[in-house]
Design a protein around this motif. Structure first.
Motif, PDB file in Angstrom:
ATOM      1  N   GLY A 141       0.818  -1.208   0.000  1.00  0.00           N
ATOM      2  CA  GLY A 141       0.000   0.000   0.000  1.00  0.00           C
ATOM      3  C   GLY A 141       0.853   1.259   0.000  1.00  0.00           C
ATOM      4  N   ALA A 142       1.958   1.230   0.720  1.00  0.00           N
ATOM      5  CA  ALA A 142       2.872   2.378   0.744  1.00  0.00           C
ATOM      6  C   ALA A 142       3.511   2.585  -0.631  1.00  0.00           C
ATOM      7  N   VAL A 143       3.859   1.492  -1.293  1.00  0.00           N
ATOM      8  CA  VAL A 143       4.417   1.584  -2.653  1.00  0.00           C
ATOM      9  C   VAL A 143       3.379   2.209  -3.587  1.00  0.00           C
ATOM     10  N   ILE A 144       2.138   1.760  -3.482  1.00  0.00           N
ATOM     11  CA  ILE A 144       1.066   2.281  -4.331  1.00  0.00           C
ATOM     12  C   ILE A 144       0.844   3.771  -4.052  1.00  0.00           C
ATOM     13  N   ASP A 145       0.846   4.175  -2.794  1.00  0.00           N
ATOM     14  CA  ASP A 145       0.699   5.597  -2.456  1.00  0.00           C
ATOM     15  C   ASP A 145       1.829   6.423  -3.075  1.00  0.00           C
ATOM     16  N   ARG A 146       3.048   5.923  -2.962  1.00  0.00           N
ATOM     17  CA  ARG A 146       4.195   6.618  -3.558  1.00  0.00           C
ATOM     18  C   ARG A 146       4.039   6.712  -5.071  1.00  0.00           C
ATOM     19  N   TRP A 147       3.525   5.646  -5.682  1.00  0.00           N
ATOM     20  CA  TRP A 147       3.325   5.599  -7.131  1.00  0.00           C
ATOM     21  C   TRP A 147       2.424   6.749  -7.591  1.00  0.00           C
ATOM     22  N   TYR A 148       1.250   6.858  -6.969  1.00  0.00           N
ATOM     23  CA  TYR A 148       0.309   7.889  -7.398  1.00  0.00           C
ATOM     24  C   TYR A 148       0.822   9.290  -7.104  1.00  0.00           C
ATOM     25  N   SER A 149       1.528   9.473  -6.009  1.00  0.00           N
ATOM     26  CA  SER A 149       2.124  10.787  -5.714  1.00  0.00           C
ATOM     27  C   SER A 149       3.144  11.170  -6.776  1.00  0.00           C
ATOM     28  N   ALA A 150       3.982  10.232  -7.162  1.00  0.00           N
ATOM     29  CA  ALA A 150       5.000  10.491  -8.187  1.00  0.00           C
ATOM     30  C   ALA A 150       4.363  10.677  -9.563  1.00  0.00           C
ATOM     31  N   LEU A 151       3.329   9.894  -9.844  1.00  0.00           N
ATOM     32  CA  LEU A 151       2.651   9.991 -11.135  1.00  0.00           C
ATOM     33  C   LEU A 151       1.993  11.355 -11.300  1.00  0.00           C
ATOM     34  N   LEU A 152       1.415  11.873 -10.246  1.00  0.00           N
ATOM     35  CA  LEU A 152       0.723  13.154 -10.306  1.00  0.00           C
ATOM     36  C   LEU A 152       1.660  14.302 -10.672  1.00  0.00           C
ATOM     37  N   VAL A 153       2.904  14.234 -10.242  1.00  0.00           N
ATOM     38  CA  VAL A 153       3.863  15.305 -10.541  1.00  0.00           C
ATOM     39  C   VAL A 153       4.883  14.893 -11.594  1.00  0.00           C
ATOM     40  N   ALA A 154       4.646  13.735 -12.202  1.00  0.00           N
ATOM     41  CA  ALA A 154       5.531  13.217 -13.256  1.00  0.00           C
ATOM     42  C   ALA A 154       6.991  13.171 -12.790  1.00  0.00           C
ATOM     43  N   ASP A 155       7.203  12.635 -11.596  1.00  0.00           N
ATOM     44  CA  ASP A 155       8.539  12.539 -11.002  1.00  0.00           C
ATOM     45  C   ASP A 155       9.248  11.299 -11.559  1.00  0.00           C
ATOM     46  N   ARG A 156       9.993  11.507 -12.619  1.00  0.00           N
ATOM     47  CA  ARG A 156      10.670  10.414 -13.323  1.00  0.00           C
ATOM     48  C   ARG A 156      11.609   9.632 -12.395  1.00  0.00           C
ATOM     49  N   THR A 157      12.322  10.309 -11.519  1.00  0.00           N
ATOM     50  CA  THR A 157      13.270   9.637 -10.618  1.00  0.00           C
ATOM     51  C   THR A 157      12.539   8.699  -9.668  1.00  0.00           C
ATOM     52  N   GLU A 158      11.481   9.196  -9.041  1.00  0.00           N
ATOM     53  CA  GLU A 158      10.713   8.371  -8.100  1.00  0.00           C
ATOM     54  C   GLU A 158      10.034   7.206  -8.821  1.00  0.00           C
ATOM     55  N   LEU A 159       9.447   7.477  -9.979  1.00  0.00           N
ATOM     56  CA  LEU A 159       8.799   6.412 -10.746  1.00  0.00           C
ATOM     57  C   LEU A 159       9.808   5.336 -11.124  1.00  0.00           C
ATOM     58  N   SER A 160      10.996   5.747 -11.539  1.00  0.00           N
ATOM     59  CA  SER A 160      12.041   4.799 -11.902  1.00  0.00           C
ATOM     60  C   SER A 160      12.443   3.928 -10.717  1.00  0.00           C
ATOM     61  N   GLU A 161      12.529   4.536  -9.530  1.00  0.00           N
ATOM     62  CA  GLU A 161      12.885   3.777  -8.332  1.00  0.00           C
ATOM     63  C   GLU A 161      11.797   2.781  -7.944  1.00  0.00           C
ATOM     64  N   LEU A 162      10.545   3.114  -8.230  1.00  0.00           N
ATOM     65  CA  LEU A 162       9.434   2.238  -7.870  1.00  0.00           C
ATOM     66  C   LEU A 162       9.257   1.066  -8.829  1.00  0.00           C
ATOM     67  N   LEU A 163       9.774   1.196 -10.039  1.00  0.00           N
ATOM     68  CA  LEU A 163       9.600   0.157 -11.048  1.00  0.00           C
ATOM     69  C   LEU A 163      10.778  -0.806 -11.070  1.00  0.00           C
ATOM     70  N   ALA A 164      10.472  -2.095 -11.108  1.00  0.00           N
ATOM     71  CA  ALA A 164      11.518  -3.100 -11.290  1.00  0.00           C
ATOM     72  C   ALA A 164      12.076  -2.963 -12.709  1.00  0.00           C
ATOM     73  N   ASP A 165      13.315  -3.384 -12.893  1.00  0.00           N
ATOM     74  CA  ASP A 165      13.935  -3.268 -14.213  1.00  0.00           C
ATOM     75  C   ASP A 165      13.186  -4.049 -15.282  1.00  0.00           C
ATOM     76  N   ASP A 166      12.544  -5.148 -14.902  1.00  0.00           N
ATOM     77  CA  ASP A 166      11.840  -5.991 -15.875  1.00  0.00           C
ATOM     78  C   ASP A 166      10.321  -5.805 -15.840  1.00  0.00           C
TER      79      ASP A 166
END
Length: 138
Positions: free
Chosen positions: A27-52
């Motif tokens: 749930g914390a990962v999902i919350d971070r996801w939507y927060s980063a998505l809303l501001v188009a934070d490429r760095t945070e989104l990249s950290e949240l996504l697995a390489d594959d």
């Protein structure tokens, strides 16, 4: 015999505690996801996504890998300007979390059902499907 039952209940309680903790972490990962998505934070989104990671957009028949998704962020940044994203978890089990998300853009809104697979604190899969052209059912 009483001792065996105590061990059983203790083991069950520890297992349940671990499951609850894992769901809270997802749930914390999902919350971070939507927060980063809303501001188009490429760095945070990249950290949240697995390489594959595989990002599936059902409505348009597109599957993106991590690099393709991150490359689309510049376009997304323009689209999300002035928007809000509300989300709530519908269910979370076995590392898969289903979310109801309202994307409220200045000119329109849309209701999405999004499913995330989270492993080790990173999103390994995401599927997004539109379920309504407005958020009245949110």
């Amino acid at each position: 015999m009483d001792r065996i039952w105590r061990r059983f209940f203790l083991t069950a309680a520890l297992l349940l505690s671990a499951i609850v903790r894992a769901n809270a972490d997802d749930g914390a990962v999902i919350d971070r996801w939507y927060s980063a998505l809303l501001v188009a934070d490429r760095t945070e989104l990249s950290e949240l996504l697995a390489d594959d990671v595989r990002m599936k957009l059902d409505d348009i028949g597109v599957v993106q890998d991590k690099q393709e998704f991150l490359a689309s962020i510049d376009e997304w940044q323009g689209a999300v300007a002035g928007a809000t994203i509300r989300h709530r978890i519908e269910k979370s089990e076995n590392g898969e979390t289903t979310v109801l998300a309202c994307y409220d853009f200045p000119e329109n809104d849309t209701l999405m059902r999004e499913t995330f697979t989270v492993v080790g604190g990173r999103i390994t899969a995401s599927t997004q499907t539109a379920i309504a052209q407005d958020c009245s059912d949110y």
